[in-house]
Each structure stands twice: as C-alpha cells, then as structure tokens.
Design a protein around this motif. Structure first.
Motif, PDB file in Angstrom:
ATOM      1  N   TYR A 147       0.830  -1.204   0.000  1.00 16.05           N
ATOM      2  CA  TYR A 147       0.000   0.000   0.000  1.00 16.05           C
ATOM      3  C   TYR A 147       0.868   1.260   0.000  1.00 16.05           C
ATOM      4  CZ  TYR A 147      -4.473  -2.373   0.700  1.00 16.05           C
ATOM      5  OH  TYR A 147      -5.612  -3.142   0.515  1.00 16.05           O
ATOM      6  N   ASP A 148       1.959   1.244   0.757  1.00 20.36           N
ATOM      7  CA  ASP A 148       2.861   2.407   0.783  1.00 20.36           C
ATOM      8  C   ASP A 148       3.508   2.619  -0.580  1.00 20.36           C
ATOM      9  OD1 ASP A 148       2.331   2.879   3.468  1.00 20.36           O
ATOM     10  OD2 ASP A 148       4.007   1.643   4.159  1.00 20.36           O
ATOM     11  N   LEU A 149       3.922   1.520  -1.221  1.00 15.05           N
ATOM     12  CA  LEU A 149       4.511   1.638  -2.552  1.00 15.05           C
ATOM     13  C   LEU A 149       3.482   2.161  -3.548  1.00 15.05           C
ATOM     14  CD1 LEU A 149       6.529  -1.720  -2.786  1.00 15.05           C
ATOM     15  CD2 LEU A 149       7.462   0.578  -2.452  1.00 15.05           C
ATOM     16  N   ALA A 150       2.258   1.636  -3.473  1.00 13.65           N
ATOM     17  CA  ALA A 150       1.223   2.026  -4.427  1.00 13.65           C
ATOM     18  C   ALA A 150       0.919   3.512  -4.343  1.00 13.65           C
ATOM     19  CB  ALA A 150      -0.048   1.211  -4.185  1.00 13.65           C
ATOM     20  N   ILE A 151       0.729   4.035  -3.135  1.00 14.01           N
ATOM     21  CA  ILE A 151       0.372   5.452  -3.036  1.00 14.01           C
ATOM     22  C   ILE A 151       1.561   6.332  -3.382  1.00 14.01           C
ATOM     23  CG2 ILE A 151       0.897   5.702  -0.565  1.00 14.01           C
ATOM     24  CD1 ILE A 151      -1.970   7.333  -2.584  1.00 14.01           C
ATOM     25  N   GLY A 152       2.786   5.881  -3.047  1.00 16.42           N
ATOM     26  CA  GLY A 152       3.962   6.661  -3.418  1.00 16.42           C
ATOM     27  C   GLY A 152       4.099   6.810  -4.918  1.00 16.42           C
ATOM     28  N   VAL A 153       3.899   5.695  -5.629  1.00 20.25           N
ATOM     29  CA  VAL A 153       3.984   5.739  -7.090  1.00 20.25           C
ATOM     30  C   VAL A 153       2.850   6.565  -7.676  1.00 20.25           C
ATOM     31  CG1 VAL A 153       3.789   4.347  -9.192  1.00 20.25           C
ATOM     32  CG2 VAL A 153       5.258   3.571  -7.316  1.00 20.25           C
ATOM     33  N   LEU A 154       1.646   6.344  -7.182  1.00 21.38           N
ATOM     34  CA  LEU A 154       0.488   7.029  -7.757  1.00 21.38           C
ATOM     35  C   LEU A 154       0.574   8.542  -7.598  1.00 21.38           C
ATOM     36  CD1 LEU A 154      -2.344   4.558  -6.759  1.00 21.38           C
ATOM     37  CD2 LEU A 154      -1.702   5.219  -9.083  1.00 21.38           C
ATOM     38  N   LEU A 155       0.964   8.997  -6.426  1.00 24.11           N
ATOM     39  CA  LEU A 155       1.069  10.448  -6.224  1.00 24.11           C
ATOM     40  C   LEU A 155       2.069  11.046  -7.194  1.00 24.11           C
ATOM     41  CD1 LEU A 155       0.917  10.826  -2.329  1.00 24.11           C
ATOM     42  CD2 LEU A 155      -0.752  11.641  -3.992  1.00 24.11           C
ATOM     43  N   LYS A 171      -1.642  14.900   0.205  1.00 25.09           N
ATOM     44  CA  LYS A 171      -1.383  13.592   0.802  1.00 25.09           C
ATOM     45  C   LYS A 171      -2.309  13.353   1.998  1.00 25.09           C
ATOM     46  CE  LYS A 171       2.743  11.975   1.268  1.00 25.09           C
ATOM     47  NZ  LYS A 171       4.177  11.800   1.611  1.00 25.09           N
ATOM     48  N   GLN A 172      -2.492  14.398   2.805  1.00 27.99           N
ATOM     49  CA  GLN A 172      -3.351  14.268   3.981  1.00 27.99           C
ATOM     50  C   GLN A 172      -4.803  14.013   3.571  1.00 27.99           C
ATOM     51  OE1 GLN A 172      -3.337  17.721   6.527  1.00 27.99           O
ATOM     52  NE2 GLN A 172      -4.222  16.618   8.251  1.00 27.99           N
ATOM     53  N   ALA A 173      -5.262  14.750   2.562  1.00 29.14           N
ATOM     54  CA  ALA A 173      -6.647  14.590   2.112  1.00 29.14           C
ATOM     55  C   ALA A 173      -6.871  13.207   1.511  1.00 29.14           C
ATOM     56  CB  ALA A 173      -6.989  15.679   1.094  1.00 29.14           C
ATOM     57  N   ILE A 174      -5.910  12.726   0.722  1.00 29.31           N
ATOM     58  CA  ILE A 174      -6.047  11.410   0.101  1.00 29.31           C
ATOM     59  C   ILE A 174      -6.019  10.314   1.160  1.00 29.31           C
ATOM     60  CG2 ILE A 174      -4.864   9.743  -1.382  1.00 29.31           C
ATOM     61  CD1 ILE A 174      -4.076  12.130  -3.168  1.00 29.31           C
ATOM     62  N   SER A 175      -5.128  10.454   2.133  1.00 32.38           N
ATOM     63  CA  SER A 175      -5.041   9.469   3.207  1.00 32.38           C
ATOM     64  C   SER A 175      -6.355   9.391   3.985  1.00 32.38           C
ATOM     65  CB  SER A 175      -3.889   9.825   4.148  1.00 32.38           C
ATOM     66  OG  SER A 175      -3.828   8.923   5.230  1.00 32.38           O
ATOM     67  N   ALA A 176      -6.944  10.547   4.285  1.00 27.93           N
ATOM     68  CA  ALA A 176      -8.215  10.569   5.017  1.00 27.93           C
ATOM     69  C   ALA A 176      -9.334   9.961   4.173  1.00 27.93           C
ATOM     70  CB  ALA A 176      -8.558  12.003   5.413  1.00 27.93           C
ATOM     71  N   TRP A 177      -9.305  10.210   2.881  1.00 29.83           N
ATOM     72  CA  TRP A 177     -10.317   9.661   1.965  1.00 29.83           C
ATOM     73  C   TRP A 177     -10.216   8.136   1.902  1.00 29.83           C
ATOM     74  CZ3 TRP A 177      -9.154   8.925  -3.735  1.00 29.83           C
ATOM     75  CH2 TRP A 177     -10.285   8.460  -4.436  1.00 29.83           C
ATOM     76  N   PHE A 178      -8.999   7.612   1.698  1.00 29.64           N
ATOM     77  CA  PHE A 178      -8.817   6.162   1.687  1.00 29.64           C
ATOM     78  C   PHE A 178      -9.249   5.557   3.019  1.00 29.64           C
ATOM     79  CE2 PHE A 178      -5.291   6.409  -1.713  1.00 29.64           C
ATOM     80  CZ  PHE A 178      -6.212   6.179  -2.721  1.00 29.64           C
ATOM     81  N   GLY A 179      -8.930   6.252   4.118  1.00 30.35           N
ATOM     82  CA  GLY A 179      -9.316   5.759   5.427  1.00 30.35           C
ATOM     83  C   GLY A 179     -10.823   5.630   5.572  1.00 30.35           C
ATOM     84  N   GLU A 180     -11.558   6.574   5.001  1.00 29.72           N
ATOM     85  CA  GLU A 180     -13.021   6.524   5.078  1.00 29.72           C
ATOM     86  C   GLU A 180     -13.576   5.392   4.222  1.00 29.72           C
ATOM     87  OE1 GLU A 180     -15.328   7.467   7.488  1.00 29.72           O
ATOM     88  OE2 GLU A 180     -14.115   9.292   7.297  1.00 29.72           O
ATOM     89  N   ILE A 181     -12.956   5.168   3.054  1.00 31.48           N
ATOM     90  CA  ILE A 181     -13.395   4.066   2.194  1.00 31.48           C
ATOM     91  C   ILE A 181     -13.223   2.732   2.898  1.00 31.48           C
ATOM     92  CG2 ILE A 181     -12.780   2.775   0.091  1.00 31.48           C
ATOM     93  CD1 ILE A 181     -12.207   5.478  -1.235  1.00 31.48           C
ATOM     94  N   GLU A 182     -12.142   2.612   3.691  1.00 32.83           N
ATOM     95  CA  GLU A 182     -11.845   1.351   4.369  1.00 32.83           C
ATOM     96  C   GLU A 182     -12.484   1.261   5.753  1.00 32.83           C
ATOM     97  OE1 GLU A 182      -7.638   1.606   4.301  1.00 32.83           O
ATOM     98  OE2 GLU A 182      -7.496   1.304   2.128  1.00 32.83           O
ATOM     99  N   SER A 183     -13.268   2.252   6.148  1.00 34.22           N
ATOM    100  CA  SER A 183     -13.859   2.268   7.485  1.00 34.22           C
ATOM    101  C   SER A 183     -14.983   1.247   7.606  1.00 34.22           C
ATOM    102  CB  SER A 183     -14.408   3.665   7.802  1.00 34.22           C
ATOM    103  OG  SER A 183     -15.547   3.943   6.991  1.00 34.22           O
ATOM    104  N   ARG A 184     -15.265   0.848   8.838  1.00 36.72           N
ATOM    105  CA  ARG A 184     -16.352  -0.101   9.071  1.00 36.72           C
ATOM    106  C   ARG A 184     -17.702   0.496   8.710  1.00 36.72           C
ATOM    107  NH1 ARG A 184     -14.958  -3.132  14.838  1.00 36.72           N
ATOM    108  NH2 ARG A 184     -13.007  -4.138  14.140  1.00 36.72           N
ATOM    109  N   GLY A 185     -17.839   1.805   8.915  1.00 36.88           N
ATOM    110  CA  GLY A 185     -19.102   2.457   8.587  1.00 36.88           C
ATOM    111  C   GLY A 185     -19.423   2.358   7.116  1.00 36.88           C
ATOM    112  N   PHE A 186     -18.436   2.666   6.270  1.00 36.13           N
ATOM    113  CA  PHE A 186     -18.697   2.607   4.838  1.00 36.13           C
ATOM    114  C   PHE A 186     -18.787   1.169   4.365  1.00 36.13           C
ATOM    115  CE2 PHE A 186     -17.475   2.976   0.282  1.00 36.13           C
ATOM    116  CZ  PHE A 186     -18.599   3.684  -0.114  1.00 36.13           C
ATOM    117  N   LEU A 187     -18.051   0.241   5.007  1.00 38.25           N
ATOM    118  CA  LEU A 187     -18.174  -1.167   4.651  1.00 38.25           C
ATOM    119  C   LEU A 187     -19.612  -1.642   4.884  1.00 38.25           C
ATOM    120  CD1 LEU A 187     -17.050  -3.935   3.876  1.00 38.25           C
ATOM    121  CD2 LEU A 187     -16.387  -4.255   6.272  1.00 38.25           C
TER     122      LEU A 187
END
Length: 441
Positions: A147-155, A171-187
């Motif tokens: 995951y670290d490699l993927a986001i580093g390359v993509l950015l 980076k902060q906004a994207i990290s927070a967005w990915f975090g919400e996608i992976e959250s239990r609430g959105f799952l």
C-alpha cells in the motif's frame, strides 16, 4: 439455415437453495465446484436480484466482450457495489457506447508504452525510499508495504512535483479519503447496497473527504493553468492541462484524477502482496530470480519477473469475476439475453481450466516466458472495450517495483501451501497480509 436463439429458460438453472455454491467459483480451487455439473452455462435468479447467466463457454465470453453497445459494466457495478459513489457516475468506467469510446481515447495516452517509460525512474525512487523502513531478518506484512509503494507511485505518476504546502495537504486529504473508504461504517453501507436494489445509502463522511481531495486537486489544476509550460512535466495531470486532451472543466478533471488514484491503489497493493506470497512458497521461482539478480542480468531478471507477475495474476486475480448488464434485448452467441439480465464471467474458473492451461493449479511462471498471456483466456484486466485502461501500467509497475527490491534484498522461502485468501472479501486478498522475511543481498 441458422438456428433460432435459445432463451435463458432453456438453460440449466441453479436452485435458490444452492446459491451459496456460487462462492466456490470466486475462490481458488474452482475445479471442485459442484456447479461444473451444470455445464458451461447456467442461469441463477436470486430473489430480489436480476436474472443472471453465468458462463465460461469461451464463444459466449468472446461475443460478450466484443459487444460494445448492448451491455454496461457500469450498471453492474452500481447494482452490486458502491463504486458509483466512490468514483462518480461521470467517470470512464460508468460510461457506455460512443461516450465511453470518446472518453477512453482522451484518457489513454498517459497509460501507453511511450508514457510508461517516463515513470520508471519515479517507481525506482519510491522503492529506494521505502526499502530502508522494512525489517530485515524478521517477518513483516508485505501487503502493508505494498500500500505504501502504491500510493507513493500514484502520487508521483498522477501529480508529479506538487509544491508545498499543497503537496502535504493533498497527501493528507487522500489518506483521510482512503481511510473513510476502508472504514467499518462505509463497509456496512457497501454491504447493504446489493440488498436494497443497488442504492448506496448516503454516507456524509465519505462525501466530505472526497470533496476535500477534489478541492486540493482543483487548486493544483488552477496553479498549472496559471503557469503554462512550466518545466517539462511528465505526470498524468500535466498530460491533460492545457493540451489537446484538456476537454473537461476543472471539477471533472479533478474527479477523474481521483478516480485514477482509487482504481489503482488497492489493486496494485494486493497484487504486490500476492507476488510476494507466491515467491515465498515456490523455491524454484525464487531461485531463478536470485540467480538473475546475483549475476546482475537485468534482462533475465525482467523477463522472469514479467512471467511471475502474469502467473500470479492468473492464479490470484484481484477480481475473480466480471459481468455486463444488458441495456436492451440482445443475443450473445445464440443465447437471447433480455434487457436487465446480467451475464457473469467467472474469470478465476477460466484461469484454472486445464483446457486453457496445463496443470492449471501449479504456479509455473515459465508458461509465460515465451508467449504473452492470451487476451481471450487471461482475463485479469477484463477484455474488450472496457479492459482496464491501466493494465499495461500495472504490469510494468509490478515488475519495476519487485526488480528494485530484489536487487537489494532476498526473500526467505518457506515451501508449502500459498497463503490463502481472506474468507470474507469480495475480491482475492492475502489472508495474512503476505507475511515474508527479507535478507540483505
């Protein structure tokens, strides 16, 4: 005289009490599925869902993927997932027909061979930055590193050199967005989607995070419009802004750049995890890579890595099936498909078929050394007009990232069964997060 098309009513039908058996087509070991007794085609009609034709008859599959006008992949995604909320229905994967062809033509250039060569240096730099943070001599979860490699390359590939402080905010906004996608609430919301007719219930936290990402991207777009031709940028965004491909307003362009990030982030990380898990369990493959790396033979290393990547994606495609929804009454290879019905192609079942691959359950990269994967029977990225736009990018990226790792590290081999996939996951993801141990080369 040609035969009249047959209807779905004339095909074998899976009884609803056996619906749970469909899961056996979505996990490794499809040859054990009792559904094979129904033949290459069967119909399933779960209560509350559209009628579905499940087929691995290859003439059906080829005809389906060749039909660009009568089927929609976007409507399947909307019916069974929350992709329309995450990506936006105006993005490429949700478009059909002529509109899809026009947009695909606009967005293809940054992912073609000439452009891909310009991203290699960045990919190498990302590995060299992350590698010192990985433990040596003790197990760790390579999926997380993926995951670290993927986001580093993509950015870097999508946005290139973004000036501070905007880069930090992005980076902060994207990290927070990915975090919400992976959250239990959105799952929880996502799991409800197929049960309520394809409607994704509102989830304000995700909406806010997406808006924050788009706002920073629009700032960056505006900054580049204000300074046209500044430097010789090679990132994806710069290949659109103020070029012949720039045919969208800033909001649409930002949304599409966000879609590129989302489309490649998890799939890249999971694929990297599976490659590592496969190498751990297969000494012969690891020995070949070690020999090439120790000899400094870059061409041999790249060729075998390409084969490893292709074979891994055959046995562990991130998405084990695909589907198309009929947007009008049509016929596929002599089968009448009514409007609203869905045709499902079990990709993993085709990948594991001895008709297409000798000893299909054996991890054997050598099968792809002398010939490229067949586009009809190797369907990791789909096929036809909706084949993943980033397919070539993903293959090149995986090879470059692993080559850079293996030039400096060895992977300890633990012969035995490959790490299984997670039990409760719509795709195929390593259950133990691809645990490996690295040694210095």
């Amino acid at each position: 005289m040609s035969q009249a098309p047959i209807s779905l009513r004339e095909l074998p039908r899976l009884r609803n009490r056996h619906l749970g058996q469909i899961g056996g087509l979505m996990r490794p070991g499809t040859h054990r599925s009792p559904l094979l007794g129904l033949g290459e085609r069967f119909v399933v009609s779960p209560p509350g869902f559209p009628t579905m034709l499940v087929t691995h008859e290859m003439d059906d599959v080829r005809a389906l993927f060749a039909n660009h006008d009568d089927f929609s992949i976007g409507q399947v995604l909307s019916r069974f997932s929350s992709h329309d909320v995450m990506f936006g229905k105006q993005t490429l994967i949700f478009l059909d027909g002529e509109e899809h062809r026009r947009e695909r033509k606009l967005f293809a250039p940054p992912f073609q061979s000439k452009a891909l060569r310009s991203y290699e240096e960045l990919m190498v730099e990302v590995v060299q930055r992350e590698l010192p943070t990985w433990p040596v001599g003790e197990p760790f979860e390579f999926l997380k590193a993926g995951y670290d490699l993927a986001i580093g390359v993509l950015l870097g590939v999508v946005f290139g050199d973004v000036a501070e402080p905007r880069r930090g905010r992005l980076k902060q906004a994207i990290s927070a967005w990915f975090g919400e996608i992976e959250s239990r609430g959105f799952l929880a919301v996502t799991l409800l989607t197929p049960l309520v007719g394809g409607l994704t219930l509102p989830y304000p936290p995700l909406t806010r995070r997406q808006a924050e990402v788009d706002a920073v991207i629009r700032e960056e777009i505006a900054a580049r419009r204000a300074a046209p031709g500044e430097g010789q940028r090679k990132d994806v965004l710069s290949r659109y802004v103020d070029t012949d491909l720039d045919q969208h307003d800033d909001a649409a362009l930002a949304r599409n750049m966000r879609g590129v990030l989302l489309g490649a982030y998890e799939t890249t990380a999971i694929t990297l995890g599976w490659i590592a898990a496969m190498l751990v369990a297969h000494p012969e493959a690891m020995a070949e890579l070690d020999a090439a790396a120790d000899a400094g033979d870059g061409a041999r290393l790249d060729a075998y890595l390409d084969a490893v990547v292709a074979e891994t994606m055959r046995l562990r495609p991130v998405s084990p099936f695909t589907g198309r929804l009929a947007i009008r009454d049509t016929v596929v290879n002599g089968v009448r498909i009514p409007k609203g019905a869905i045709v499902i192609v079990p990709i993993l079942l085709i990948h594991e078929s001895p008709r297409h691959y000798p000893d299909p359950m054996v991890f054997r990269p050598e099968r792809f050394l002398d010939e490229r994967p067949n586009s009809h029977t190797w369907l990791t990225f789909g096929a036809g007009a909706h084949r993943c736009l980033g397919a070539q990018f993903a293959l090149v990226e995986a090879r470059i990232l692993f080559r850079t790792v293996l030039e400096q590290r060895r992977i300890d081999v633990v012969p035995g069964p490959v790490e299984p996939p997670r039990r409760y996951h719509t795709g195929l993801s390593p259950a133990d997060n691809a645990r490996i141990t690295l040694r210095r080369r």
